[in-house]
Design a protein around this motif. Sequence first.
Motif, PDB file in Angstrom:
ATOM      1  N   ASP A  51      13.220  43.826  72.635  1.00 28.51           N
ATOM      2  CA  ASP A  51      13.459  42.388  72.754  1.00 28.51           C
ATOM      3  C   ASP A  51      12.346  41.559  72.105  1.00 28.51           C
ATOM      4  O   ASP A  51      12.584  40.438  71.668  1.00 28.51           O
ATOM      5  CB  ASP A  51      13.611  41.999  74.229  1.00 28.51           C
ATOM      6  N   MET A  52      11.144  42.104  72.019  1.00 28.94           N
ATOM      7  CA  MET A  52      10.012  41.376  71.412  1.00 28.94           C
ATOM      8  C   MET A  52      10.000  41.476  69.888  1.00 28.94           C
ATOM      9  O   MET A  52       9.351  40.679  69.221  1.00 28.94           O
ATOM     10  CB  MET A  52       8.684  41.915  71.953  1.00 28.94           C
ATOM     11  N   VAL A  53      10.700  42.439  69.337  1.00 29.78           N
ATOM     12  CA  VAL A  53      10.697  42.633  67.882  1.00 29.78           C
ATOM     13  C   VAL A  53      11.176  41.369  67.176  1.00 29.78           C
ATOM     14  O   VAL A  53      10.602  40.949  66.169  1.00 29.78           O
ATOM     15  CB  VAL A  53      11.545  43.862  67.485  1.00 29.78           C
ATOM     16  N   GLU A  54      12.209  40.750  67.719  1.00 29.51           N
ATOM     17  CA  GLU A  54      12.743  39.521  67.134  1.00 29.51           C
ATOM     18  C   GLU A  54      11.668  38.421  67.106  1.00 29.51           C
ATOM     19  O   GLU A  54      11.548  37.686  66.129  1.00 29.51           O
ATOM     20  CB  GLU A  54      13.954  39.052  67.941  1.00 29.51           C
ATOM     21  N   LYS A  55      10.870  38.338  68.165  1.00 35.37           N
ATOM     22  CA  LYS A  55       9.796  37.341  68.221  1.00 35.37           C
ATOM     23  C   LYS A  55       8.720  37.632  67.180  1.00 35.37           C
ATOM     24  O   LYS A  55       8.174  36.714  66.567  1.00 35.37           O
ATOM     25  CB  LYS A  55       9.176  37.288  69.623  1.00 35.37           C
ATOM     26  N   VAL A  56       8.412  38.901  66.980  1.00 36.40           N
ATOM     27  CA  VAL A  56       7.423  39.284  65.966  1.00 36.40           C
ATOM     28  C   VAL A  56       7.887  38.826  64.588  1.00 36.40           C
ATOM     29  O   VAL A  56       7.133  38.207  63.832  1.00 36.40           O
ATOM     30  CB  VAL A  56       7.171  40.813  65.972  1.00 36.40           C
ATOM     31  N   PHE A  57       9.149  39.102  64.263  1.00 40.95           N
ATOM     32  CA  PHE A  57       9.659  38.709  62.952  1.00 40.95           C
ATOM     33  C   PHE A  57       9.808  37.195  62.831  1.00 40.95           C
ATOM     34  O   PHE A  57       9.652  36.651  61.733  1.00 40.95           O
ATOM     35  CB  PHE A  57      10.945  39.465  62.614  1.00 40.95           C
ATOM     36  N   ALA A  58      10.043  36.508  63.932  1.00 37.85           N
ATOM     37  CA  ALA A  58      10.074  35.034  63.907  1.00 37.85           C
ATOM     38  C   ALA A  58       8.688  34.496  63.553  1.00 37.85           C
ATOM     39  O   ALA A  58       8.571  33.551  62.766  1.00 37.85           O
ATOM     40  CB  ALA A  58      10.541  34.487  65.251  1.00 37.85           C
ATOM     41  N   VAL A  59       7.641  35.096  64.100  1.00 38.74           N
ATOM     42  CA  VAL A  59       6.271  34.684  63.774  1.00 38.74           C
ATOM     43  C   VAL A  59       5.984  34.930  62.296  1.00 38.74           C
ATOM     44  O   VAL A  59       5.397  34.090  61.615  1.00 38.74           O
ATOM     45  CB  VAL A  59       5.235  35.420  64.658  1.00 38.74           C
ATOM     46  N   LEU A  60       6.412  36.079  61.789  1.00 40.81           N
ATOM     47  CA  LEU A  60       6.178  36.397  60.377  1.00 40.81           C
ATOM     48  C   LEU A  60       6.881  35.398  59.446  1.00 40.81           C
ATOM     49  O   LEU A  60       6.403  35.120  58.352  1.00 40.81           O
ATOM     50  CB  LEU A  60       6.645  37.816  60.064  1.00 40.81           C
ATOM     51  N   LYS A  61       8.001  34.839  59.908  1.00 36.70           N
ATOM     52  CA  LYS A  61       8.768  33.897  59.092  1.00 36.70           C
ATOM     53  C   LYS A  61       8.297  32.452  59.238  1.00 36.70           C
ATOM     54  O   LYS A  61       8.644  31.609  58.415  1.00 36.70           O
ATOM     55  CB  LYS A  61      10.252  33.975  59.474  1.00 36.70           C
ATOM     56  N   GLU A  62       7.528  32.160  60.295  1.00 36.86           N
ATOM     57  CA  GLU A  62       7.088  30.784  60.564  1.00 36.86           C
ATOM     58  C   GLU A  62       6.259  30.217  59.417  1.00 36.86           C
ATOM     59  O   GLU A  62       5.696  30.956  58.620  1.00 36.86           O
ATOM     60  CB  GLU A  62       6.199  30.744  61.820  1.00 36.86           C
ATOM     61  N   GLY A  63       6.142  28.892  59.445  1.00 38.22           N
ATOM     62  CA  GLY A  63       5.258  28.226  58.497  1.00 38.22           C
ATOM     63  C   GLY A  63       3.826  28.650  58.752  1.00 38.22           C
ATOM     64  O   GLY A  63       3.478  29.084  59.839  1.00 38.22           O
ATOM     65  N   GLU A  64       3.012  28.532  57.737  1.00 39.71           N
ATOM     66  CA  GLU A  64       1.623  28.967  57.831  1.00 39.71           C
ATOM     67  C   GLU A  64       0.857  28.132  58.839  1.00 39.71           C
ATOM     68  O   GLU A  64       0.973  26.923  58.894  1.00 39.71           O
ATOM     69  CB  GLU A  64       0.962  28.863  56.457  1.00 39.71           C
ATOM     70  N   GLU A  65       0.071  28.816  59.645  1.00 38.13           N
ATOM     71  CA  GLU A  65      -0.797  28.153  60.607  1.00 38.13           C
ATOM     72  C   GLU A  65      -1.886  27.412  59.822  1.00 38.13           C
ATOM     73  O   GLU A  65      -2.269  27.827  58.736  1.00 38.13           O
ATOM     74  CB  GLU A  65      -1.436  29.224  61.501  1.00 38.13           C
ATOM     75  N   LYS A  66      -2.370  26.338  60.359  1.00 43.17           N
ATOM     76  CA  LYS A  66      -3.462  25.597  59.719  1.00 43.17           C
ATOM     77  C   LYS A  66      -4.711  26.468  59.801  1.00 43.17           C
ATOM     78  O   LYS A  66      -5.267  26.677  60.868  1.00 43.17           O
ATOM     79  CB  LYS A  66      -3.669  24.267  60.452  1.00 43.17           C
ATOM     80  N   ILE A  67      -5.123  27.031  58.669  1.00 44.64           N
ATOM     81  CA  ILE A  67      -6.275  27.925  58.661  1.00 44.64           C
ATOM     82  C   ILE A  67      -7.509  27.167  58.218  1.00 44.64           C
ATOM     83  O   ILE A  67      -7.450  26.318  57.337  1.00 44.64           O
ATOM     84  CB  ILE A  67      -6.103  29.121  57.706  1.00 44.64           C
ATOM     85  N   HIS A  68      -8.611  27.510  58.827  1.00 43.27           N
ATOM     86  CA  HIS A  68      -9.885  26.864  58.525  1.00 43.27           C
ATOM     87  C   HIS A  68     -10.292  27.182  57.094  1.00 43.27           C
ATOM     88  O   HIS A  68     -10.144  28.301  56.625  1.00 43.27           O
ATOM     89  CB  HIS A  68     -10.954  27.348  59.510  1.00 43.27           C
ATOM     90  N   SER A  69     -10.833  26.206  56.392  1.00 42.74           N
ATOM     91  CA  SER A  69     -11.253  26.426  55.006  1.00 42.74           C
ATOM     92  C   SER A  69     -12.577  27.192  54.935  1.00 42.74           C
ATOM     93  O   SER A  69     -12.868  27.828  53.932  1.00 42.74           O
ATOM     94  CB  SER A  69     -11.380  25.095  54.269  1.00 42.74           C
ATOM     95  N   ASN A  70     -13.379  27.141  56.003  1.00 43.43           N
ATOM     96  CA  ASN A  70     -14.634  27.878  56.036  1.00 43.43           C
ATOM     97  C   ASN A  70     -14.330  29.356  56.234  1.00 43.43           C
ATOM     98  O   ASN A  70     -13.737  29.750  57.235  1.00 43.43           O
ATOM     99  CB  ASN A  70     -15.514  27.338  57.181  1.00 43.43           C
ATOM    100  N   TRP A  71     -14.770  30.184  55.295  1.00 42.17           N
ATOM    101  CA  TRP A  71     -14.459  31.611  55.310  1.00 42.17           C
ATOM    102  C   TRP A  71     -14.909  32.270  56.611  1.00 42.17           C
ATOM    103  O   TRP A  71     -14.160  33.037  57.214  1.00 42.17           O
ATOM    104  CB  TRP A  71     -15.119  32.300  54.109  1.00 42.17           C
TER     105      TRP A  71
END
Length: 160
Positions: free
Chosen positions: A64-84
Amino acid sequence: MFKVGAKVVYPMHGAGIIREIEERLAADRVMKYYVLSFWATNMILWLPVEKVERVGLRPVIGKDMVEKVFAVLKEGEEKIHSNWNKRYKNHVDKIKSNDILAIADVVRDLRRREKVKGLSTGEKKLLESARQILVSELILVLEEDEEKVLAMIEEAITIT
């Protein structure tokens, strides 16, 4: 307590199977250990049963969680910090959390960044580690081979 044959996930190592439960003498007392084998690394690990909660060993996700995992993979990109450094630490913390959805976040964000801008050597290693953990768990849950699971992950990650 887990049983022999249980499919589990150990933080930073990925999915494995409890091959046996054995008793060993340690520090003048007999202790029970889970003997874990890991799919991705062919590593064997002896984990004291009493330390399971402390290290964060958990059962693999259900189908049942597999669908949620693939939903996360398909989501828009999270706002990632520019500082490495901050971005790297954030990703490491997510992987250490042993939360499959957080690990899927890391794989998605780093894979998209790799396609668009490329990754530093450290981020490439981090992506490989996160992908290995994700793939190892999905292989056990979906009962598919590595190639198929990798293709499914790659198909789910799209550049937005």
